[in-house]
Write a protein that holds these residues in place. Structure first.
Motif, PDB file in Angstrom:
ATOM      1  N   TYR A  22      40.533  42.074  39.647  1.00 44.85           N
ATOM      2  CA  TYR A  22      40.029  41.410  38.447  1.00 44.85           C
ATOM      3  C   TYR A  22      39.342  42.458  37.587  1.00 44.85           C
ATOM      4  O   TYR A  22      38.711  43.377  38.100  1.00 44.85           O
ATOM      5  CB  TYR A  22      39.020  40.312  38.815  1.00 44.85           C
ATOM      6  N   ARG A  23      39.466  42.303  36.302  1.00 45.85           N
ATOM      7  CA  ARG A  23      38.747  43.177  35.373  1.00 45.85           C
ATOM      8  C   ARG A  23      37.703  42.320  34.651  1.00 45.85           C
ATOM      9  O   ARG A  23      38.034  41.324  34.018  1.00 45.85           O
ATOM     10  CB  ARG A  23      39.704  43.815  34.365  1.00 45.85           C
ATOM     11  N   GLU A  80      42.461  38.494  35.663  1.00 41.77           N
ATOM     12  CA  GLU A  80      43.167  38.909  36.867  1.00 41.77           C
ATOM     13  C   GLU A  80      44.188  39.970  36.452  1.00 41.77           C
ATOM     14  O   GLU A  80      44.888  39.819  35.448  1.00 41.77           O
ATOM     15  CB  GLU A  80      43.861  37.707  37.496  1.00 41.77           C
ATOM     16  N   ILE A  81      44.280  41.055  37.233  1.00 46.93           N
ATOM     17  CA  ILE A  81      45.105  42.204  36.874  1.00 46.93           C
ATOM     18  C   ILE A  81      46.250  42.336  37.867  1.00 46.93           C
ATOM     19  O   ILE A  81      46.045  42.225  39.089  1.00 46.93           O
ATOM     20  CB  ILE A  81      44.247  43.501  36.902  1.00 46.93           C
ATOM     21  N   GLY A  95      48.260  47.050  36.241  1.00 48.10           N
ATOM     22  CA  GLY A  95      47.018  47.104  35.477  1.00 48.10           C
ATOM     23  C   GLY A  95      47.013  46.218  34.242  1.00 48.10           C
ATOM     24  O   GLY A  95      46.142  46.349  33.388  1.00 48.10           O
ATOM     25  N   GLN A  96      47.977  45.305  34.152  1.00 44.39           N
ATOM     26  CA  GLN A  96      48.083  44.405  33.007  1.00 44.39           C
ATOM     27  C   GLN A  96      47.452  43.052  33.341  1.00 44.39           C
ATOM     28  O   GLN A  96      47.593  42.557  34.461  1.00 44.39           O
ATOM     29  CB  GLN A  96      49.553  44.202  32.617  1.00 44.39           C
ATOM     30  N   PRO A  97      46.765  42.440  32.374  1.00 43.91           N
ATOM     31  CA  PRO A  97      46.162  41.127  32.633  1.00 43.91           C
ATOM     32  C   PRO A  97      47.227  40.056  32.832  1.00 43.91           C
ATOM     33  O   PRO A  97      48.222  40.027  32.115  1.00 43.91           O
ATOM     34  CB  PRO A  97      45.331  40.860  31.383  1.00 43.91           C
ATOM     35  N   VAL A  98      46.997  39.204  33.830  1.00 41.82           N
ATOM     36  CA  VAL A  98      47.934  38.133  34.159  1.00 41.82           C
ATOM     37  C   VAL A  98      47.352  36.784  33.766  1.00 41.82           C
ATOM     38  O   VAL A  98      47.989  35.987  33.097  1.00 41.82           O
ATOM     39  CB  VAL A  98      48.250  38.146  35.672  1.00 41.82           C
ATOM     40  N   ARG A 106      40.652  28.291  34.094  1.00 45.03           N
ATOM     41  CA  ARG A 106      41.751  29.260  33.968  1.00 45.03           C
ATOM     42  C   ARG A 106      42.264  29.200  32.537  1.00 45.03           C
ATOM     43  O   ARG A 106      42.389  28.135  31.954  1.00 45.03           O
ATOM     44  CB  ARG A 106      42.830  28.890  34.951  1.00 45.03           C
ATOM     45  N   PHE A 107      42.596  30.360  31.967  1.00 45.01           N
ATOM     46  CA  PHE A 107      43.166  30.377  30.628  1.00 45.01           C
ATOM     47  C   PHE A 107      44.243  31.444  30.536  1.00 45.01           C
ATOM     48  O   PHE A 107      44.253  32.401  31.302  1.00 45.01           O
ATOM     49  CB  PHE A 107      42.081  30.592  29.546  1.00 45.01           C
TER      50      PHE A 107
END
Length: 135
Positions: free
Chosen positions: A75-76, A87-88, A92-95, A132-133
């Motif tokens: 998580y970032r 969540e990453i 390293g990309q946001p999910v 969650r979004f």
């Protein structure tokens, strides 16, 4: 005579309004100073709890990565109080985004620290109450 009395009353009222306006400005400045001091203390406390890697990340980008204690997911946590946990994936990309905060009027550093501790120690419970979004 009534004119003199009216001038005196107007002068008195004007002084009262001026004094009240100065007090409002003073109160506003004091509030801002107190909030800035709270924000600084919150950031200092957060930095004390970060690992050296997380601290370097935070200093560079005002965010840091955390590994979930239950699932091992990354998580970032971005600087802020709401909608700041992402969540990453492996690249390293946001999910997915998560929004959860403790109750109370906390500053961003305190909120981020509580999010870090919650994800590292009791990830399932933290995510159970989180909203969650999509990112």
């Amino acid at each position: 005579m009534p004119t003199l009395w009216l001038k005196t009353v107007v002068r008195y009222l004007w002084r009262s309004v001026s004094a009240g306006a100065r007090n409002i400005v003073t109160v506003r400045e004091r509030y801002r100073a107190v909030m800035a001091a709270r924000e600084t203390r919150g950031t200092i406390l957060l930095r004390e709890w970060l690992s050296p890697t997380q601290r370097a990340q935070f200093d560079a980008s005002k965010s840091f990565d955390v590994v979930g204690g239950d699932s091992g997911r990354r998580y970032r946590i971005h600087y802020g109080r709401v909608t700041n946990v992402h969540e990453i994936d492996g690249a390293g990309q946001p999910v997915t985004g998560w929004c959860f905060i403790p109750s109370g009027g906390l500053v961003a550093g305190d909120v981020m620290l509580s999010q870090k501790i919650a994800l590292e120690t009791d990830e399932k419970t933290a995510l159970a109450v989180a909203n969650r979004f999509k990112i």
